[in-house]
Scaffold this motif. Sequence first.
Motif, PDB file in Angstrom:
ATOM      1  N   SER A 186       0.806  -1.222   0.000  1.00  0.00           N
ATOM      2  CA  SER A 186       0.000   0.000   0.000  1.00  0.00           C
ATOM      3  C   SER A 186       0.842   1.278   0.000  1.00  0.00           C
ATOM      4  N   ASN A 187       2.061   1.227   0.534  1.00  0.00           N
ATOM      5  CA  ASN A 187       2.880   2.439   0.562  1.00  0.00           C
ATOM      6  C   ASN A 187       3.986   2.433  -0.486  1.00  0.00           C
ATOM      7  N   GLY A 188       4.027   1.403  -1.340  1.00  0.00           N
ATOM      8  CA  GLY A 188       4.982   1.361  -2.447  1.00  0.00           C
ATOM      9  C   GLY A 188       6.428   1.175  -2.044  1.00  0.00           C
ATOM     10  N   SER A 189       6.682   0.488  -0.952  1.00  0.00           N
ATOM     11  CA  SER A 189       8.051   0.364  -0.459  1.00  0.00           C
ATOM     12  C   SER A 189       8.702  -0.991  -0.764  1.00  0.00           C
ATOM     13  N   TRP A 190       8.024  -1.861  -1.485  1.00  0.00           N
ATOM     14  CA  TRP A 190       8.596  -3.176  -1.774  1.00  0.00           C
ATOM     15  C   TRP A 190       9.690  -3.066  -2.828  1.00  0.00           C
ATOM     16  N   ASP A 191      10.644  -3.986  -2.779  1.00  0.00           N
ATOM     17  CA  ASP A 191      11.768  -4.015  -3.711  1.00  0.00           C
ATOM     18  C   ASP A 191      11.421  -4.876  -4.926  1.00  0.00           C
ATOM     19  N   TYR A 192      10.876  -4.233  -5.938  1.00  0.00           N
ATOM     20  CA  TYR A 192      10.442  -4.968  -7.131  1.00  0.00           C
ATOM     21  C   TYR A 192      11.614  -5.391  -8.012  1.00  0.00           C
ATOM     22  N   ASP A 193      12.762  -4.780  -7.843  1.00  0.00           N
ATOM     23  CA  ASP A 193      13.934  -5.194  -8.614  1.00  0.00           C
ATOM     24  C   ASP A 193      14.410  -6.591  -8.228  1.00  0.00           C
ATOM     25  N   SER A 194      14.116  -7.010  -7.007  1.00  0.00           N
ATOM     26  CA  SER A 194      14.544  -8.333  -6.554  1.00  0.00           C
ATOM     27  C   SER A 194      13.470  -9.405  -6.783  1.00  0.00           C
ATOM     28  N   TYR A 228       8.854 -16.798  -5.556  1.00  0.00           N
ATOM     29  CA  TYR A 228       7.984 -15.623  -5.428  1.00  0.00           C
ATOM     30  C   TYR A 228       7.440 -15.519  -4.006  1.00  0.00           C
ATOM     31  N   ASP A 229       7.009 -16.654  -3.448  1.00  0.00           N
ATOM     32  CA  ASP A 229       6.502 -16.652  -2.072  1.00  0.00           C
ATOM     33  C   ASP A 229       7.576 -16.196  -1.094  1.00  0.00           C
ATOM     34  N   THR A 230       8.813 -16.637  -1.323  1.00  0.00           N
ATOM     35  CA  THR A 230       9.923 -16.216  -0.474  1.00  0.00           C
ATOM     36  C   THR A 230      10.156 -14.718  -0.613  1.00  0.00           C
ATOM     37  N   TRP A 231      10.179 -14.223  -1.862  1.00  0.00           N
ATOM     38  CA  TRP A 231      10.341 -12.789  -2.100  1.00  0.00           C
ATOM     39  C   TRP A 231       9.236 -11.999  -1.408  1.00  0.00           C
ATOM     40  N   GLU A 232       8.003 -12.469  -1.574  1.00  0.00           N
ATOM     41  CA  GLU A 232       6.850 -11.777  -0.991  1.00  0.00           C
ATOM     42  C   GLU A 232       6.958 -11.724   0.525  1.00  0.00           C
ATOM     43  N   SER A 233       7.338 -12.821   1.151  1.00  0.00           N
ATOM     44  CA  SER A 233       7.433 -12.840   2.621  1.00  0.00           C
ATOM     45  C   SER A 233       8.559 -11.939   3.130  1.00  0.00           C
ATOM     46  N   ASN A 234       9.592 -11.752   2.319  1.00  0.00           N
ATOM     47  CA  ASN A 234      10.710 -10.889   2.715  1.00  0.00           C
ATOM     48  C   ASN A 234      10.381  -9.403   2.586  1.00  0.00           C
ATOM     49  N   GLN A 235       9.280  -9.072   1.942  1.00  0.00           N
ATOM     50  CA  GLN A 235       8.919  -7.671   1.738  1.00  0.00           C
ATOM     51  C   GLN A 235       8.163  -7.077   2.932  1.00  0.00           C
ATOM     52  N   ASN A 236       7.644  -7.912   3.757  1.00  0.00           N
ATOM     53  CA  ASN A 236       6.845  -7.418   4.902  1.00  0.00           C
ATOM     54  C   ASN A 236       7.686  -7.115   6.100  1.00  0.00           C
TER      55      ASN A 236
END
Length: 51
Positions: free
Chosen positions: A14-22, A43-51
């Motif tokens: 919601s605040n646009g702070s995730w690292d989409y390059d990774s 992808y699930d691992t990447w997603e869980s690391n973004q929170n």
Amino acid sequence: MSNDPNDRNHPNDSNGSWDYDSRPDIEEYHEKDGNLDQYDKDYDTWESNQN
């Protein structure tokens, strides 16, 4: 506005702070062997690391 799905933010970002390059690139997994099971795991691992 681009129609590229890779340009869209994740619904939970919601605040646009995730690292989409990774974020894993689905095209690379598809070209490699067409099996997207590993992509789903990565992808699930990447997603869980973004929170």
